[in-house]
Design a protein around this motif. Sequence first.
Motif, short mmCIF file in Angstrom:
data_model
loop_
_atom_site.label_atom_id
_atom_site.label_comp_id
_atom_site.label_asym_id
_atom_site.label_seq_id
_atom_site.Cartn_x
_atom_site.Cartn_y
_atom_site.Cartn_z
N LEU A 131 -32.14 -30.91 9.44
CA LEU A 131 -33.52 -31.10 9.89
C LEU A 131 -34.49 -30.40 8.95
O LEU A 131 -35.51 -30.96 8.55
CB LEU A 131 -33.68 -30.56 11.32
CG LEU A 131 -35.06 -30.79 11.93
CD1 LEU A 131 -35.39 -32.27 12.02
CD2 LEU A 131 -35.16 -30.16 13.31
N GLN A 132 -34.10 -29.18 8.57
CA GLN A 132 -34.96 -28.41 7.68
C GLN A 132 -35.17 -29.14 6.34
O GLN A 132 -36.28 -29.18 5.81
CB GLN A 132 -34.32 -27.04 7.45
CG GLN A 132 -35.27 -26.00 6.93
CD GLN A 132 -34.50 -24.87 6.24
OE1 GLN A 132 -33.27 -24.84 6.24
NE2 GLN A 132 -35.22 -23.95 5.66
N GLN A 133 -34.08 -29.72 5.84
CA GLN A 133 -34.19 -30.45 4.58
C GLN A 133 -35.07 -31.69 4.73
O GLN A 133 -35.87 -32.01 3.85
CB GLN A 133 -32.79 -30.84 4.06
CG GLN A 133 -32.04 -29.64 3.50
CD GLN A 133 -30.55 -29.86 3.38
OE1 GLN A 133 -29.95 -30.66 4.11
NE2 GLN A 133 -29.91 -29.16 2.47
N ARG A 134 -34.96 -32.37 5.88
CA ARG A 134 -35.81 -33.55 6.08
C ARG A 134 -37.27 -33.13 6.19
O ARG A 134 -38.16 -33.73 5.57
CB ARG A 134 -35.38 -34.33 7.33
CG ARG A 134 -36.31 -35.50 7.65
CD ARG A 134 -35.67 -36.57 8.48
NE ARG A 134 -34.74 -37.42 7.74
CZ ARG A 134 -35.03 -38.64 7.29
NH1 ARG A 134 -36.21 -39.17 7.49
NH2 ARG A 134 -34.13 -39.35 6.63
N GLU A 135 -37.50 -32.06 6.96
CA GLU A 135 -38.89 -31.66 7.18
C GLU A 135 -39.56 -31.12 5.92
O GLU A 135 -40.77 -31.13 5.80
CB GLU A 135 -38.97 -30.65 8.34
CG GLU A 135 -38.80 -31.36 9.67
CD GLU A 135 -38.79 -30.44 10.86
OE1 GLU A 135 -38.60 -29.22 10.68
OE2 GLU A 135 -38.95 -30.96 11.99
N SER A 136 -38.74 -30.64 4.96
CA SER A 136 -39.36 -30.18 3.72
C SER A 136 -39.22 -31.23 2.61
O SER A 136 -39.25 -30.90 1.42
CB SER A 136 -38.75 -28.84 3.29
OG SER A 136 -37.35 -28.97 3.21
N ASN A 137 -39.07 -32.50 3.05
CA ASN A 137 -39.00 -33.61 2.10
C ASN A 137 -37.86 -33.53 1.09
O ASN A 137 -38.00 -33.98 -0.04
CB ASN A 137 -40.33 -33.73 1.32
CG ASN A 137 -41.35 -34.49 2.12
OD1 ASN A 137 -40.99 -35.43 2.84
ND2 ASN A 137 -42.60 -34.07 2.05
N GLN A 138 -36.76 -32.91 1.53
CA GLN A 138 -35.62 -32.76 0.62
C GLN A 138 -34.46 -33.70 0.99
O GLN A 138 -33.37 -33.55 0.45
CB GLN A 138 -35.09 -31.30 0.67
CG GLN A 138 -36.11 -30.25 0.29
CD GLN A 138 -36.44 -30.30 -1.19
OE1 GLN A 138 -35.57 -30.21 -2.04
NE2 GLN A 138 -37.71 -30.49 -1.50
N ALA A 139 -34.70 -34.60 1.93
CA ALA A 139 -33.60 -35.43 2.44
C ALA A 139 -32.93 -36.23 1.32
O ALA A 139 -31.70 -36.18 1.15
CB ALA A 139 -34.10 -36.35 3.54
N MET A 140 -33.71 -36.93 0.53
CA MET A 140 -33.12 -37.78 -0.51
C MET A 140 -32.48 -36.96 -1.62
O MET A 140 -31.41 -37.30 -2.11
CB MET A 140 -34.16 -38.73 -1.06
CG MET A 140 -34.42 -39.85 -0.06
SD MET A 140 -35.65 -40.99 -0.58
CE MET A 140 -35.50 -42.22 0.72
N LYS A 141 -33.13 -35.86 -1.94
CA LYS A 141 -32.58 -34.98 -2.98
C LYS A 141 -31.21 -34.44 -2.54
O LYS A 141 -30.27 -34.36 -3.34
CB LYS A 141 -33.56 -33.82 -3.22
CG LYS A 141 -33.57 -33.35 -4.63
CD LYS A 141 -34.60 -32.25 -4.84
CE LYS A 141 -33.94 -31.13 -5.60
NZ LYS A 141 -34.67 -29.87 -5.49
N THR A 142 -31.13 -34.07 -1.25
CA THR A 142 -29.87 -33.54 -0.71
C THR A 142 -28.76 -34.59 -0.78
O THR A 142 -27.66 -34.33 -1.28
CB THR A 142 -30.07 -33.14 0.78
OG1 THR A 142 -31.14 -32.21 0.85
CG2 THR A 142 -28.81 -32.54 1.37
#
Length: 249
Positions: A131-142
Amino acid sequence: MTRRKLIAANWKMNKTAQESVSFVNEFRELAKKIKNEIVIYPPFTSLPELNKAIKNTNILLGAQNMHQEEKGAFTGEVSASMLKNSGCEYVILGHSERRAYFNESDELINKKTKTALKNNLRVILCIGETLQQRESNQAMKTVESQLKTCLKNISNEEIKSITIAYEPVWAIGTGKTATPEQAEEMHKFIRQMLKKLFNEKVSRETRIIYGGSVNESNAKELLSMEDIDGALVGGASLDARSFAHICSS
Ligand code: PGA
């Protein structure tokens, strides 16, 4: 080539061998008319009994994890050849619960993938952001970095035996599903990545399934999206009727 849909039941740490067989006894009738590929992932202890119970059905077996080495002094672990010998066609690797509670890294998952393929097991490779990665716009990078490392040194031939499961961590067991649009957006992105890492054909032919709070009421909509080729179902796969309903969505 059309991608045949795959519906997978991940039972996690649920059901004794007896309970697993009762499920299949009820489910096998319901499954008869289902055209999608169906795979059940029970706990290891249920595999030998289920291998008998699924004879002459359209149900396949898989395991939820395995060790990266072929054999040796690894107390408490299970190898790829043991799974193969217990009737497994498939293995789930890199599930977010393995990553979070058992410290599995992308490098380790890459090793396990190599070993599974060498032993003729087909792999469901799980990736997904927190969730934290999605909320900080890191979803695709992850997701991009997970894919790159987990698929390192996998050949164009080997990737044919791999199905990617996109499972956003925030949607697993929370009742909070990704919307069909959110899931589709990521599936499309994964397909682009596959084109970069492999080629156009691989990108077109590789199955990408969705997991995270899939149930009877949201399965149909998710599965109707262009790039969603199936579902990895946890909680809702524990009941034969509810899982059959999802399988025929
Ligand atoms: P869930 O689990 O359907 O219970 O959210 C999915 C999974 O962990 O594969």
